[in-house]
Design a protein around this motif. Structure first.
Motif, PDB file in Angstrom:
ATOM      1  N   UNK A 206      73.813 -64.134  94.681  1.00  0.00           N
ATOM      2  CA  UNK A 206      72.619 -63.355  94.942  1.00  0.00           C
ATOM      3  C   UNK A 206      71.930 -63.148  93.604  1.00  0.00           C
ATOM      4  N   UNK A 207      70.662 -63.481  93.492  1.00  0.00           N
ATOM      5  CA  UNK A 207      70.002 -63.303  92.201  1.00  0.00           C
ATOM      6  C   UNK A 207      69.870 -61.814  91.878  1.00  0.00           C
ATOM      7  N   UNK A 208      70.102 -61.497  90.624  1.00  0.00           N
ATOM      8  CA  UNK A 208      69.950 -60.120  90.154  1.00  0.00           C
ATOM      9  C   UNK A 208      68.539 -59.945  89.629  1.00  0.00           C
ATOM     10  N   UNK A 209      68.083 -58.725  89.618  1.00  0.00           N
ATOM     11  CA  UNK A 209      66.786 -58.386  89.060  1.00  0.00           C
ATOM     12  C   UNK A 209      66.980 -57.958  87.605  1.00  0.00           C
ATOM     13  N   UNK A 210      66.000 -58.211  86.749  1.00  0.00           N
ATOM     14  CA  UNK A 210      66.076 -57.791  85.357  1.00  0.00           C
ATOM     15  C   UNK A 210      66.298 -56.283  85.324  1.00  0.00           C
ATOM     16  N   UNK A 211      67.284 -55.860  84.551  1.00  0.00           N
ATOM     17  CA  UNK A 211      67.618 -54.441  84.424  1.00  0.00           C
ATOM     18  C   UNK A 211      68.652 -53.954  85.419  1.00  0.00           C
ATOM     19  N   UNK A 212      69.009 -54.790  86.400  1.00  0.00           N
ATOM     20  CA  UNK A 212      69.978 -54.368  87.420  1.00  0.00           C
ATOM     21  C   UNK A 212      71.381 -54.270  86.826  1.00  0.00           C
TER      22      UNK A 212
ATOM     23  N   UNK B  61      77.447 -58.568  82.358  1.00  0.00           N
ATOM     24  CA  UNK B  61      76.803 -59.872  82.399  1.00  0.00           C
ATOM     25  C   UNK B  61      77.074 -60.604  81.093  1.00  0.00           C
ATOM     26  N   UNK B  62      77.415 -61.879  81.188  1.00  0.00           N
ATOM     27  CA  UNK B  62      77.804 -62.685  80.028  1.00  0.00           C
ATOM     28  C   UNK B  62      76.610 -63.407  79.418  1.00  0.00           C
ATOM     29  N   UNK B  63      76.627 -63.461  78.087  1.00  0.00           N
ATOM     30  CA  UNK B  63      75.652 -64.257  77.341  1.00  0.00           C
ATOM     31  C   UNK B  63      76.459 -65.147  76.395  1.00  0.00           C
ATOM     32  N   UNK B  64      76.687 -66.423  76.775  1.00  0.00           N
ATOM     33  CA  UNK B  64      77.466 -67.317  75.916  1.00  0.00           C
ATOM     34  C   UNK B  64      76.824 -67.459  74.538  1.00  0.00           C
ATOM     35  N   UNK B  65      77.651 -67.448  73.505  1.00  0.00           N
ATOM     36  CA  UNK B  65      77.143 -67.579  72.136  1.00  0.00           C
ATOM     37  C   UNK B  65      77.262 -68.995  71.602  1.00  0.00           C
TER      38      UNK B  65
ATOM     39  N   UNK C 199      69.580 -59.495  82.404  1.00  0.00           N
ATOM     40  CA  UNK C 199      68.415 -59.749  81.564  1.00  0.00           C
ATOM     41  C   UNK C 199      68.521 -59.156  80.168  1.00  0.00           C
ATOM     42  N   UNK C 200      69.558 -58.364  79.910  1.00  0.00           N
ATOM     43  CA  UNK C 200      69.712 -57.745  78.586  1.00  0.00           C
ATOM     44  C   UNK C 200      69.845 -58.829  77.525  1.00  0.00           C
ATOM     45  N   UNK C 201      69.288 -58.601  76.372  1.00  0.00           N
ATOM     46  CA  UNK C 201      69.313 -59.490  75.208  1.00  0.00           C
ATOM     47  C   UNK C 201      68.393 -60.696  75.364  1.00  0.00           C
ATOM     48  N   UNK C 202      68.182 -61.144  76.560  1.00  0.00           N
ATOM     49  CA  UNK C 202      67.282 -62.272  76.763  1.00  0.00           C
ATOM     50  C   UNK C 202      65.845 -61.756  76.721  1.00  0.00           C
ATOM     51  N   UNK C 203      65.654 -60.568  77.279  1.00  0.00           N
ATOM     52  CA  UNK C 203      64.361 -59.898  77.206  1.00  0.00           C
ATOM     53  C   UNK C 203      64.473 -58.869  76.094  1.00  0.00           C
ATOM     54  N   UNK C 204      63.539 -58.873  75.166  1.00  0.00           N
ATOM     55  CA  UNK C 204      63.645 -57.993  74.010  1.00  0.00           C
ATOM     56  C   UNK C 204      63.098 -56.613  74.339  1.00  0.00           C
ATOM     57  N   UNK C 205      63.512 -55.555  73.705  1.00  0.00           N
ATOM     58  CA  UNK C 205      64.585 -55.527  72.715  1.00  0.00           C
ATOM     59  C   UNK C 205      65.956 -55.527  73.395  1.00  0.00           C
ATOM     60  N   UNK C 206      67.005 -55.868  72.640  1.00  0.00           N
ATOM     61  CA  UNK C 206      68.349 -55.823  73.220  1.00  0.00           C
ATOM     62  C   UNK C 206      68.779 -54.382  73.458  1.00  0.00           C
TER      63      UNK C 206
ATOM     64  N   UNK D  82      74.137 -64.791  81.980  1.00  0.00           N
ATOM     65  CA  UNK D  82      73.997 -63.748  82.986  1.00  0.00           C
ATOM     66  C   UNK D  82      74.955 -63.906  84.155  1.00  0.00           C
ATOM     67  N   UNK D  83      76.055 -64.654  83.990  1.00  0.00           N
ATOM     68  CA  UNK D  83      77.110 -64.636  85.000  1.00  0.00           C
ATOM     69  C   UNK D  83      77.674 -63.219  85.046  1.00  0.00           C
ATOM     70  N   UNK D  84      77.881 -62.694  86.236  1.00  0.00           N
ATOM     71  CA  UNK D  84      78.480 -61.369  86.411  1.00  0.00           C
ATOM     72  C   UNK D  84      79.998 -61.541  86.431  1.00  0.00           C
ATOM     73  N   UNK D  85      80.681 -60.828  85.515  1.00  0.00           N
ATOM     74  CA  UNK D  85      82.126 -61.008  85.369  1.00  0.00           C
ATOM     75  C   UNK D  85      82.835 -59.690  85.078  1.00  0.00           C
TER      76      UNK D  85
END
Length: 188
Positions: A17-23, A100-104, A121-128, A149-152
């Motif tokens: 299910x797609x998440x919304x930015x900020x969810x 939510x994961x953000x691979x480095x 959407x955290x870190x992808x949309x500024x500011x972090x 943004x995989x939920x884990x």
């Protein structure tokens, strides 16, 4: 895709299910991983830290984007968030947290280092997010096909340790021993 640390195979699942930015992820009635205390993102914030303190004396409602006072307020916010304190009582704790994961870095399709953040959407949309809302994670085992943004769920040993990445400053470092997909409440 389902991710399991230590597993080189991925299990297919229906499109997520797609998440919304900020969810944020809701607390799931998932079975806890043995020996790890489940913590919330709010518990990572020291009770005496108030990020709004950086804005004392500013009436943000009366400012336009180009107002030099607005630029000063933004600079203060970024400084306050980059230097957001960690909760010292969690240093050395064995925890379990959903995010939510953000691979480095991806090497041959595998990820061992990523940021864990509290909302989509955290870190992808500024500011972090504030530093105390970003966890730098090192996985004991490589993860295949991890997507941004995989939920884990991540379980491991949490340390208070500031770090910088291109996506933001983290106040915590977690040595992950167990990583599992986050299942939406009510899903199988």
């Amino acid at each position: 895709m389902l991710l399991l640390a230590g597993s080189t195979a991925l299990l297919a699942e229906p499109p997520r299910v797609p998440y919304q930015v900020g969810e944020r992820l809701s607390k799931a009635p998932a079975s806890p991983t043995a020996n790890f205390r489940e913590v919330t993102w709010e518990q990572l914030i020291p009770p005496n830290w108030n990020p709004a303190d950086a804005f004392k004396g500013f009436d943000l409602a009366k400012m336009q984007d180009a107002d030099p006072r607005a630029m000063d307020a933004l600079a203060r916010m970024r400084d306050a968030w980059a230097n957001a304190p960690a909760e010292p009582s969690l240093n050395g704790a064995a925890i379990r947290i959903a995010g939510f994961a953000i691979p480095l870095e991806r090497i041959k399709g595998e990820v061992r280092e990523f940021l864990l953040v509290p909302y989509f959407g955290a870190c992808i949309h500024v500011p972090p997010p504030p530093a105390n809302q970003i966890i730098y994670v090192l996985s004991d085992k490589p993860l295949k096909d991890m997507q941004s943004m995989d939920a884990i769920w991540v379980s491991g040993l949490l340390k208070v340790s500031a770090g910088d990445s291109s996506w933001g400053r983290s106040a915590y470092r977690l040595q992950a021993s167990v990583i599992a997909p986050y299942a939406l409440p009510g899903s199988k």
